[in-house]
Design an enzyme around this catalytic site. Structure first.
Site, PDB file in Angstrom:
ATOM      1  N   LYS A   1     -28.131  -0.858  51.135  1.00 42.34           N
ATOM      2  CA  LYS A   1     -27.804  -0.617  52.544  1.00 42.34           C
ATOM      3  C   LYS A   1     -28.504  -1.640  53.451  1.00 42.34           C
ATOM      4  O   LYS A   1     -29.480  -2.272  53.047  1.00 42.34           O
ATOM      5  CB  LYS A   1     -28.228   0.802  52.935  1.00 42.34           C
ATOM      6  CG  LYS A   1     -27.498   1.883  52.143  1.00 42.34           C
ATOM      7  CD  LYS A   1     -26.022   1.928  52.487  1.00 42.34           C
ATOM      8  CE  LYS A   1     -25.334   3.177  52.015  1.00 42.34           C
ATOM      9  NZ  LYS A   1     -24.698   3.065  50.694  1.00 42.34           N
TER      10      LYS A   1
HETATM   11  C1  PLP Z   1     -20.608   6.400  53.546  1.00 39.80           C
HETATM   12  C2  PLP Z   1     -21.686   6.923  52.637  1.00 39.80           C
HETATM   13  N1  PLP Z   1     -22.054   8.207  52.740  1.00 39.80           N
HETATM   14  C3  PLP Z   1     -23.016   8.722  51.976  1.00 39.80           C
HETATM   15  C4  PLP Z   1     -23.667   7.961  51.028  1.00 39.80           C
HETATM   16  C5  PLP Z   1     -24.666   8.607  50.139  1.00 39.80           C
HETATM   17  O1  PLP Z   1     -25.928   8.043  50.213  1.00 39.80           O
HETATM   18  P1  PLP Z   1     -26.893   8.072  48.946  1.00 39.80           P
HETATM   19  O2  PLP Z   1     -26.390   7.090  47.948  1.00 39.80           O
HETATM   20  O3  PLP Z   1     -28.227   7.648  49.521  1.00 39.80           O
HETATM   21  O4  PLP Z   1     -26.926   9.462  48.456  1.00 39.80           O
HETATM   22  C6  PLP Z   1     -23.324   6.600  50.899  1.00 39.80           C
HETATM   23  C7  PLP Z   1     -23.975   5.668  49.982  1.00 39.80           C
HETATM   24  O5  PLP Z   1     -24.249   5.583  48.931  1.00 39.80           O
HETATM   25  C8  PLP Z   1     -22.296   6.077  51.717  1.00 39.80           C
HETATM   26  O6  PLP Z   1     -21.922   4.798  51.604  1.00 39.80           O
END
Ligand code: PLP
Length: 373
Positions: free
Chosen positions: A195
């Site tokens: 990110k």
């Molecule tokens: C749009 C979106 N929402 C939620 C997530 C979930 O985040 P995480 O991977 O930290 O659980 C991500 C990324 O991985 C994402 O790109």
């Protein structure tokens, strides 16, 4: 090879932050977590920030807390964009809520605000916007709809740290742009390593101005406990750890600069790529921090192979839309043509602060000379 994202180079200057925590001997619920939560809340412009284990947990905890507070009940509906990463939708279904999928606008790739009202029913309790690819999905129209129907606005801010929005209604006044993550009733950020603000592992956070919601979320992410060994909720263990908090605290200081470099590269792509087979995203109307630079191409797979053959790594975000996934069999026969087009044509071109000017120029030249034949 031009890497899609060279995390080793990007993260090298921040390794000392991890060492500081190792030296300290304190790994959870410590000073770095407190300082990061305070700094991130100040950056986003909300009263509260609660660190979580990852972005999916952050989103899920928001809905769990709304259910706990009686704002939502199992079976209630949440409007979500049909084209998003699966985690946005997993958070809704995990809480026993029903996602109602709404098509995006092909020009912005964000939820089409003109289609939202038709999807509202008596069970609708919230609209989730996902600032997908790093582009602001909020519009004044969405804010007005939430007010009109008394709906919570939940932001999935996983991909858009540092992105801002200034309402056209305020653009002639001295109002400052607002950060994504501060529009809604609550927002979830992911700090997954790739990110724009990425940790050295999993991490996430909720930002909100709602004190009651913040308290429930903090407790629920700590086994449902605010007082040691006293449990008010059936909670879970979802906390940010000190190493991630210390790294993110340092990286937050450089986020605006790295986003500025992403914007510089994106504007070179926008101004210099001119190929009838490749649709370049335009960003006149809304801010974008280019977590992903998504081009659309009917010959996507050929374009990807061509770039690969010429030494450029790319990715696809995402190859299969949520409603076509096996985990949501009940939606497999639904049709969302714009979402399906995006998933069939999208290719993510490298766009980040690790790229050199030479690499960017090479990518531009390659994109301009691509022919599908
Ligand atoms: C749009 C979106 N929402 C939620 C997530 C979930 O985040 P995480 O991977 O930290 O659980 C991500 C990324 O991985 C994402 O790109």
């Amino acid at each position: 090879m031009i890497k899609y994202l060279d995390l080793k180079t990007i993260n090298a200057p921040f390794q000392h932050a991890a060492n500081d925590v190792l030296q300290s001997g304190w790994y959870l619920k410590g000073e770095y977590t407190r300082r990061f939560e305070e700094a991130y809340a100040a950056y986003i412009g909300t009263r509260y920030c609660i660190g979580c284990a990852n972005g999916l947990d952050a989103l899920t905890l928001i809905f769990r807390a709304y259910i706990e507070l009686g704002v939502m009940q199992k079976g209630d509906e949440v409007i979500v964009p049909a084209n998003t990463y699966i985690a946005s939708i997993l958070a809704v279904t995990e809480c026993g809520l029903t996602p109602v999928l709404v098509e995006p606008d092909i020009n912005t790739l964000q939820i089409d605000d003109a289609l939202i009202e038709a999807a509202i029913t008596s069970r609708t309790r919230a609209i989730m916007i996902v600032h997908l690819y790093g582009r602001c999905a909020y519009t004044d129209r969405i804010g007005d709809i939430c007010q009109k129907y008394n709906l919570k606005l939940v932001e999935d801010n996983a991909q858009s740290h540092g992105c801002t929005y200034l309402s056209p209604a305020h653009s002639l006044t001295s109002s400052l742009p607002k950060q994504t993550g501060s529009f809604g009733s609550a927002a979830a950020s992911s700090f997954y390593p790739t990110k724009n603000l990425g940790a050295f592992g999993d991490a996430g956070a909720v930002t909100t101005d709602d004190e009651a919601l913040a308290e429930v979320i903090r407790s629920m992410g700590n086994y449902g406990s605010s007082d040691k060994y006293v449990f008010d909720y059936v909670g879970r263990n979802s906390r940010i750890d000190e190493i991630q908090a210390a790294i993110l605290l340092e990286k937050l200081k450089t986020l605006d600069a790295s986003n500025a470099r992403r914007k510089e590269i994106a504007s070179l792509y926008i101004n210099k790529v001119d190929n009838p087979f490749i649709r370049i995203p335009k960003c006149h109307d809304r801010d974008c921090v280019w977590h992903i630079f998504p081009v659309l191409c009917e010959h996507r797979d050929r374009l990807q192979q061509y770039l690969q053959d010429h030494g450029v790594e790319t990715q696809i975000h995402y190859p299969i839309p949520p409603h076509k996934q096996r985990c949501y069999k009940e939606w497999n026969n639904l049709s969302f043509p714009i979402t399906e087009q995006i998933h069939a044509e999208e290719l993510s071109i490298p766009c980040n602060q690790a790229l050199t000017d030479n690499e960017v120029n090479t990518i531009i030249d390659l994109l301009n000379s691509f022919t599908p034949a």
